[in-house]
Scaffold this motif. Sequence first.
Motif, PDB file in Angstrom:
ATOM      1  N   GLU A  52     -62.760 -17.035  -6.933  1.00  0.00           N
ATOM      2  CA  GLU A  52     -62.269 -18.248  -7.593  1.00  0.00           C
ATOM      3  C   GLU A  52     -63.207 -18.710  -8.702  1.00  0.00           C
ATOM      4  O   GLU A  52     -62.752 -19.097  -9.795  1.00  0.00           O
ATOM      5  N   ALA A  53     -64.509 -18.685  -8.457  1.00  0.00           N
ATOM      6  CA  ALA A  53     -65.464 -19.138  -9.477  1.00  0.00           C
ATOM      7  C   ALA A  53     -65.426 -18.233 -10.702  1.00  0.00           C
ATOM      8  O   ALA A  53     -65.460 -18.712 -11.845  1.00  0.00           O
ATOM      9  N   GLU A  54     -65.326 -16.923 -10.472  1.00  0.00           N
ATOM     10  CA  GLU A  54     -65.254 -15.986 -11.584  1.00  0.00           C
ATOM     11  C   GLU A  54     -63.964 -16.187 -12.384  1.00  0.00           C
ATOM     12  O   GLU A  54     -63.969 -16.144 -13.622  1.00  0.00           O
ATOM     13  N   GLN A  55     -62.859 -16.417 -11.680  1.00  0.00           N
ATOM     14  CA  GLN A  55     -61.589 -16.657 -12.361  1.00  0.00           C
ATOM     15  C   GLN A  55     -61.659 -17.898 -13.243  1.00  0.00           C
ATOM     16  O   GLN A  55     -61.178 -17.887 -14.379  1.00  0.00           O
ATOM     17  N   GLU A  56     -62.243 -18.955 -12.725  1.00  0.00           N
ATOM     18  CA  GLU A  56     -62.340 -20.185 -13.498  1.00  0.00           C
ATOM     19  C   GLU A  56     -63.231 -19.984 -14.720  1.00  0.00           C
ATOM     20  O   GLU A  56     -62.940 -20.505 -15.803  1.00  0.00           O
ATOM     21  N   ASP A  92     -61.891 -20.533 -18.524  1.00  0.00           N
ATOM     22  CA  ASP A  92     -62.551 -21.440 -19.463  1.00  0.00           C
ATOM     23  C   ASP A  92     -62.969 -20.697 -20.735  1.00  0.00           C
ATOM     24  O   ASP A  92     -62.800 -21.220 -21.851  1.00  0.00           O
ATOM     25  N   ARG A  93     -63.482 -19.475 -20.572  1.00  0.00           N
ATOM     26  CA  ARG A  93     -63.907 -18.728 -21.761  1.00  0.00           C
ATOM     27  C   ARG A  93     -62.724 -18.358 -22.638  1.00  0.00           C
ATOM     28  O   ARG A  93     -62.827 -18.342 -23.875  1.00  0.00           O
ATOM     29  N   TRP A  94     -61.577 -18.055 -22.021  1.00  0.00           N
ATOM     30  CA  TRP A  94     -60.384 -17.750 -22.806  1.00  0.00           C
ATOM     31  C   TRP A  94     -59.876 -18.986 -23.536  1.00  0.00           C
ATOM     32  O   TRP A  94     -59.460 -18.902 -24.701  1.00  0.00           O
ATOM     33  N   ARG A  95     -59.932 -20.160 -22.904  1.00  0.00           N
ATOM     34  CA  ARG A  95     -59.500 -21.379 -23.576  1.00  0.00           C
ATOM     35  C   ARG A  95     -60.333 -21.628 -24.821  1.00  0.00           C
ATOM     36  O   ARG A  95     -59.810 -22.024 -25.875  1.00  0.00           O
ATOM     37  N   ARG A  96     -61.636 -21.396 -24.733  1.00  0.00           N
ATOM     38  CA  ARG A  96     -62.489 -21.595 -25.906  1.00  0.00           C
ATOM     39  C   ARG A  96     -62.210 -20.555 -26.987  1.00  0.00           C
ATOM     40  O   ARG A  96     -62.217 -20.860 -28.176  1.00  0.00           O
ATOM     41  N   ALA A  97     -61.939 -19.301 -26.566  1.00  0.00           N
ATOM     42  CA  ALA A  97     -61.642 -18.263 -27.555  1.00  0.00           C
ATOM     43  C   ALA A  97     -60.368 -18.589 -28.326  1.00  0.00           C
ATOM     44  O   ALA A  97     -60.288 -18.340 -29.545  1.00  0.00           O
ATOM     45  N   ALA A 150     -57.668 -12.011 -15.819  1.00  0.00           N
ATOM     46  CA  ALA A 150     -57.922 -12.648 -17.113  1.00  0.00           C
ATOM     47  C   ALA A 150     -56.797 -12.341 -18.088  1.00  0.00           C
ATOM     48  O   ALA A 150     -56.330 -13.220 -18.828  1.00  0.00           O
ATOM     49  N   ALA A 151     -56.341 -11.084 -18.109  1.00  0.00           N
ATOM     50  CA  ALA A 151     -55.256 -10.711 -19.013  1.00  0.00           C
ATOM     51  C   ALA A 151     -53.984 -11.494 -18.706  1.00  0.00           C
ATOM     52  O   ALA A 151     -53.200 -11.805 -19.611  1.00  0.00           O
ATOM     53  N   ALA A 174     -73.760 -11.066 -24.120  1.00  0.00           N
ATOM     54  CA  ALA A 174     -72.585 -11.770 -23.614  1.00  0.00           C
ATOM     55  C   ALA A 174     -72.915 -13.230 -23.372  1.00  0.00           C
ATOM     56  O   ALA A 174     -74.013 -13.567 -22.932  1.00  0.00           O
ATOM     57  N   ASP A 175     -71.949 -14.083 -23.659  1.00  0.00           N
ATOM     58  CA  ASP A 175     -72.137 -15.502 -23.350  1.00  0.00           C
ATOM     59  C   ASP A 175     -71.539 -15.861 -22.003  1.00  0.00           C
ATOM     60  O   ASP A 175     -71.645 -16.999 -21.559  1.00  0.00           O
TER      61      ASP A 175
END
Length: 591
Positions: free
Chosen positions: A283-287, A291-296, A321-322, A476-477
């Motif tokens: 769950e933590a990795e998914q979140e 979040d990183r996709w929203r910023r991208a 993620a996809a 990587a960020d």
Amino acid sequence: MTETTELTGLVVDQELGRGAFTTVHRAQRGNATYAIKRPNPDNASDPGLLFAFQREAALLACVDDPSVPRILAAGRHEGVPALVLEYIPGGSLADRLTHGPLTPDQAVELAAQLARGLAAVHRVGLVHRDVKPGNIMLSPDGTAKLIDFGLALLGADPETDKDRAVGTFLYTSPEQSGMLKRPVDGRSDLYSLGVVLFECLTGHVPFEADDVGQLLRLHLTAPIPALPDGDPALTAIVTRLLAKDPDDRYPDAAALLTALRACPGGDTAGAAAVTRWPISGREAEQEGLADRWRRARTGRGGVAVIRGAAGAGRTRLAEEAAALVTDAPVLRAACQEDEALPLAPLRNAVEDYLRSVALLPGAARAEAEQHVRDAATVAGPALVARLSGRLAELLGDAAHATGEARDDHLFAAVATFLAELARRSHAMMLICDDAHWLDQGSREVLARLLPDLPRLPLLLLLTERDGAGTPTGVPADLELDCAPLDHAAVEALVASRLPGNVVPADLTAHVAARTDGSPSRWSPTCCGCSTPACSPRSGEPGASTWPARTRCPPPPTSAPCSPPGWPPSPTATGTSWSPRRWPVPGSAPRR
């Protein structure tokens, strides 16, 4: 397998159906009605049949969909191998079609139900391989159920799948018949469903011949006969399902379901298909990825890296993620060890994306193709056309400009093309799976892309396996580590694969010990000894019929799973069958 359950108390009466090897009868036990499947007399002594029935039961116990009948027990009835299933009153689709074709609305509703059922079947790694009207039951409430998984294939191993030409040839895909040398996967079932839909709409199958060889050649080469004048969307669906090349069909049953919604009666296709198992313990990795996709998407691109051991679920997390991307391109670059062709992962990613674009509806396809042309124009169409044959075809004359180009020019052009495609599409995700095996050319492209990422709506997602290949070293960020799952996450994982059941602690402990907490190493078909994933040991019935594969140690001795109210308390252990006992090895019933 050392224990065989005797299925007692069943009163067998009316015959429901007969095949080449088995017959299905209606059976009563008290006030309950079941269907019982048994071998025909000529095959009853086959020592592999009991294993085949147990295999079918164990596999289908993991499928949770109304379009697939429930499996209740496997064992012996009066000394003969038998399978007890949910009784489905009504007749088959074959019976229904003797009264004439279906209306388009009826065909769409049928296709939608079967698409959801096939999605659930394919999710567990099964290919049915015998989808035909005789194997589709129509219950009085209108539910279509796909039956007879005796030919179902678990996975696709071209080296060991020697009996590929199985099924009913009137409905068999070119790759399943062996006429086309391609893996047999879920798209083969979609081809067979296309033949069924063609028959539903016309009253006859698209290809017929007295000679089997000629029939198989027709499936491989003959154009699809014209359908009656009707809805263009439904005609396009059937035509695409019957494509000779599996790459030209729908990629999966979920994509078919989406297309059906544009047809008459498409509201029956509204419910989504379930195509992936729930992910557990991440769950933590998914979140973090969400979040990183929203910023991208807002133009602040970057790099995310998922690391972990073999089987830790890196690829699965990348697919989660996809799945966040609903209206933008996703390019998937799958890296192979010792790949000799320069830029092969990126070439294949672009090819696969363009193939998916070609299958979009008209307006969406035109828009996506224009974005590709515009991006190539900025990058240099003659250069980027070298990346992909499909891309060169899309670019037309612009791809044929003359001139010598060095590799470093090509690397820069490909990086520019990817950046521009992300800009013009307003967002994009590029996934490099097993990036530790990236070839040097692809690494050069990524190196040229990195400086612009913070100003691009592009997320570069890499997965890397611990201790393998050469790490990319890309800064990587977001860095994620797929550590082994804890006990609670393993328990949730097992429960998700056996829907509707209570999972005992010893099964959880068995799976945790077997996988070292790495979820991708386990599937429901690897808990008992009744599937090809865990085939019988030497000397057991059916052992000679399955290819040698990695075998699990014996599972816990207690019943693998018990739904609430069904404790494993037989009246005489291993000798009788009770509604309170689940005798299918490695499996459990659904509520």
